[in-house]
Design a protein around this motif. Structure first.
Motif, mmCIF file in Angstrom:
data_model
loop_
_atom_site.group_PDB
_atom_site.id
_atom_site.type_symbol
_atom_site.label_atom_id
_atom_site.label_comp_id
_atom_site.label_asym_id
_atom_site.label_seq_id
_atom_site.Cartn_x
_atom_site.Cartn_y
_atom_site.Cartn_z
ATOM 1 N N LYS A 278 -11.968 -29.821 -22.732
ATOM 2 C CA LYS A 278 -11.279 -28.570 -23.145
ATOM 3 C C LYS A 278 -12.014 -27.406 -22.840
ATOM 4 O O LYS A 278 -11.317 -26.328 -22.139
ATOM 5 N N TRP A 279 -13.221 -27.412 -23.072
ATOM 6 C CA TRP A 279 -14.068 -25.896 -22.868
ATOM 7 C C TRP A 279 -14.210 -25.853 -21.376
ATOM 8 O O TRP A 279 -14.001 -24.670 -20.990
ATOM 9 N N ARG A 280 -14.549 -26.941 -20.729
ATOM 10 C CA ARG A 280 -14.926 -26.742 -19.504
ATOM 11 C C ARG A 280 -13.629 -26.340 -18.770
ATOM 12 O O ARG A 280 -13.757 -25.493 -17.843
ATOM 13 N N ALA A 281 -12.508 -27.032 -18.786
ATOM 14 C CA ALA A 281 -11.177 -26.714 -18.217
ATOM 15 C C ALA A 281 -10.675 -25.279 -18.361
ATOM 16 O O ALA A 281 -10.174 -24.689 -17.575
ATOM 17 N N GLY A 282 -10.889 -24.706 -19.825
ATOM 18 C CA GLY A 282 -10.177 -23.507 -20.104
ATOM 19 C C GLY A 282 -8.558 -24.017 -20.440
ATOM 20 O O GLY A 282 -8.259 -24.814 -20.281
ATOM 21 N N PRO A 283 -7.971 -23.117 -21.256
ATOM 22 C CA PRO A 283 -6.744 -23.465 -21.915
ATOM 23 C C PRO A 283 -5.818 -23.653 -21.058
ATOM 24 O O PRO A 283 -5.068 -24.852 -21.307
ATOM 25 N N TRP A 284 -5.553 -23.024 -19.955
ATOM 26 C CA TRP A 284 -4.349 -23.193 -19.029
ATOM 27 C C TRP A 284 -4.538 -24.369 -18.312
ATOM 28 O O TRP A 284 -3.798 -25.171 -18.053
ATOM 29 N N ARG A 285 -5.956 -24.439 -17.909
ATOM 30 C CA ARG A 285 -5.996 -25.825 -16.811
ATOM 31 C C ARG A 285 -5.998 -27.030 -17.780
ATOM 32 O O ARG A 285 -5.703 -28.298 -17.230
ATOM 33 N N TYR A 286 -6.413 -26.910 -19.016
ATOM 34 C CA TYR A 286 -6.506 -28.286 -19.943
ATOM 35 C C TYR A 286 -4.941 -28.511 -20.148
ATOM 36 O O TYR A 286 -4.796 -29.739 -20.320
ATOM 37 N N SER B 179 -16.513 -35.579 -29.102
ATOM 38 C CA SER B 179 -17.338 -34.364 -28.218
ATOM 39 C C SER B 179 -16.681 -34.464 -26.677
ATOM 40 O O SER B 179 -16.748 -33.422 -26.307
ATOM 41 N N TYR B 180 -16.399 -35.481 -26.273
ATOM 42 C CA TYR B 180 -15.943 -35.601 -24.951
ATOM 43 C C TYR B 180 -14.777 -34.892 -24.649
ATOM 44 O O TYR B 180 -14.600 -34.047 -23.833
ATOM 45 N N THR B 181 -13.611 -34.986 -25.673
ATOM 46 C CA THR B 181 -12.477 -34.205 -25.462
ATOM 47 C C THR B 181 -12.767 -32.681 -25.765
ATOM 48 O O THR B 181 -12.307 -31.874 -25.047
ATOM 49 N N ALA B 182 -13.842 -32.326 -26.458
ATOM 50 C CA ALA B 182 -13.966 -30.986 -26.962
ATOM 51 C C ALA B 182 -14.891 -30.464 -25.420
ATOM 52 O O ALA B 182 -14.668 -29.296 -25.120
ATOM 53 N N PHE B 183 -15.588 -31.033 -24.823
ATOM 54 C CA PHE B 183 -16.094 -30.835 -23.577
ATOM 55 C C PHE B 183 -15.107 -30.276 -22.469
ATOM 56 O O PHE B 183 -15.282 -29.579 -21.836
ATOM 57 N N ARG C 129 -22.870 -34.129 -9.710
ATOM 58 C CA ARG C 129 -23.462 -34.491 -10.802
ATOM 59 C C ARG C 129 -24.412 -33.526 -11.472
ATOM 60 O O ARG C 129 -24.360 -33.220 -12.689
ATOM 61 N N GLN C 130 -25.042 -32.405 -10.591
ATOM 62 C CA GLN C 130 -25.803 -31.571 -10.993
ATOM 63 C C GLN C 130 -25.093 -30.354 -11.779
ATOM 64 O O GLN C 130 -25.508 -29.870 -12.784
ATOM 65 N N VAL C 131 -23.810 -30.054 -11.232
ATOM 66 C CA VAL C 131 -23.039 -29.243 -12.048
ATOM 67 C C VAL C 131 -22.365 -29.638 -13.235
ATOM 68 O O VAL C 131 -22.546 -28.866 -14.251
ATOM 69 N N LEU C 132 -22.148 -31.102 -13.361
ATOM 70 C CA LEU C 132 -21.763 -31.372 -14.741
ATOM 71 C C LEU C 132 -22.888 -31.644 -15.603
ATOM 72 O O LEU C 132 -22.875 -31.323 -17.010
ATOM 73 N N GLU C 133 -24.244 -31.780 -15.220
ATOM 74 C CA GLU C 133 -25.233 -31.839 -16.196
ATOM 75 C C GLU C 133 -25.671 -30.383 -16.603
ATOM 76 O O GLU C 133 -26.076 -30.191 -17.925
ATOM 77 N N ALA C 134 -25.508 -29.518 -15.944
ATOM 78 C CA ALA C 134 -25.482 -28.185 -16.245
ATOM 79 C C ALA C 134 -24.444 -27.536 -17.288
ATOM 80 O O ALA C 134 -24.740 -27.010 -18.123
ATOM 81 N N ASP C 135 -23.553 -28.099 -17.008
ATOM 82 C CA ASP C 135 -22.171 -27.889 -18.028
ATOM 83 C C ASP C 135 -22.476 -28.447 -19.319
ATOM 84 O O ASP C 135 -22.034 -28.014 -20.527
ATOM 85 N N ALA C 136 -23.036 -29.649 -19.225
ATOM 86 C CA ALA C 136 -23.174 -30.325 -20.399
ATOM 87 C C ALA C 136 -24.507 -29.861 -21.224
ATOM 88 O O ALA C 136 -24.082 -29.739 -22.538
ATOM 89 N N ARG C 137 -25.382 -29.278 -20.611
ATOM 90 C CA ARG C 137 -26.424 -28.457 -21.478
ATOM 91 C C ARG C 137 -25.835 -27.099 -22.042
ATOM 92 O O ARG C 137 -25.987 -26.879 -23.107
ATOM 93 N N ALA C 138 -24.964 -26.564 -21.219
ATOM 94 C CA ALA C 138 -24.373 -25.247 -21.855
ATOM 95 C C ALA C 138 -23.518 -25.575 -23.052
ATOM 96 O O ALA C 138 -23.530 -24.830 -23.923
ATOM 97 N N PHE C 139 -22.760 -26.701 -22.853
ATOM 98 C CA PHE C 139 -21.974 -26.833 -24.029
ATOM 99 C C PHE C 139 -22.525 -27.245 -25.314
ATOM 100 O O PHE C 139 -22.357 -26.890 -26.177
#
Length: 222
Positions: free
Chosen positions: A43-51, A37-41, A88-98
């Protein structure tokens, strides 16, 4: 007549200590889920090019891993690359969206069914994972876990990710150490489920040892 013998004092019966419910522990990645799940997160958060860029920069760390075989070190390097400086707050929001978007395509239906069966018993259901607690937390809340034990991300004074970990990588013997720290050295581990050598020690102390018992494929959209 002889003197009456003193009667012993009779008080209320001593209360027998109530034994806490036993623990049932599930590994997360590969056990409750079909992949890491962490790798998937990341990759999703970064997007294809940034990843792709980040993975190219991680080549030296990947080569070093061939020698030191320390999963925690390479995971810390990936965290610095993709999450360094994120509040932290940004990451928590991203984790919820993921979790909201991908839980149906990540969680194994047979593992979730087993989780729900155990929920009907008098047990404490716990997720024990090497992935960062912050990323897995939304999944744990959705499943109704009684506790989540994972690797903790490290944050600086401004509450931004620094790229390392605040605890040892929650894998192998560390899983047992975290369980005992949370539930006491004499905890009763009724069952444990895992899928890699990183779960070996946790499985060894369990009454029911579930190694790679879940094979279900999610039906949700990717």
């Amino acid at each position: 007549m002889g003197q009456d013998q003193p009667r012993p004092e009779v008080g209320p019966p001593a209360e027998s200590p109530v034994r806490p419910p036993p623990v049932v522990a599930f590994d997360f990645d590969g056990t409750l889920t079909v992949r890491d799940s962490y790798t998937a997160f990341l990759k999703w958060r970064a997007g294809p090019w940034r990843y792709a860029q980040g993975m190219a920069r991680l080549i030296p760390a990947a080569l070093a891993y061939l020698f030191h075989r320390d999963r925690g070190r390479i995971k810390a390097a990936a965290t610095r690359e993709f999450l360094g400086g994120v509040p932290r707050q940004v990451l928590e929001a991203d984790a919820r969206a993921f979790a909201e978007r991908f839980s149906r395509s990540l969680l194994r239906p047979d593992a979730v069914a087993a989780w729900k069966r155990w929920r009907g018993e008098r047990v404490r259901l716990v997720i024990v994972t090497a992935s960062p607690e912050l990323i897995v937390a939304p999944f744990a809340r959705g499943l109704g876990a009684d506790a989540l034990l994972g690797t903790e991300l490290a944050f600086d004074a401004q509450d931004r990710v620094v790229g390392g970990f605040g605890t040892p990588n929650c894998r192998g013997p560390e899983k047992v150490a975290r369980l005992k720290a949370a539930f006491g050295p004499d905890l009763e581990l009724r069952a444990a489920y895992g899928d890699t050598g990183g779960d070996r020690e946790m499985l060894a102390m369990a009454e029911i040892k579930g190694y790679r018992v879940f094979k279900g494929t999610p039906q949700g959209p990717a």
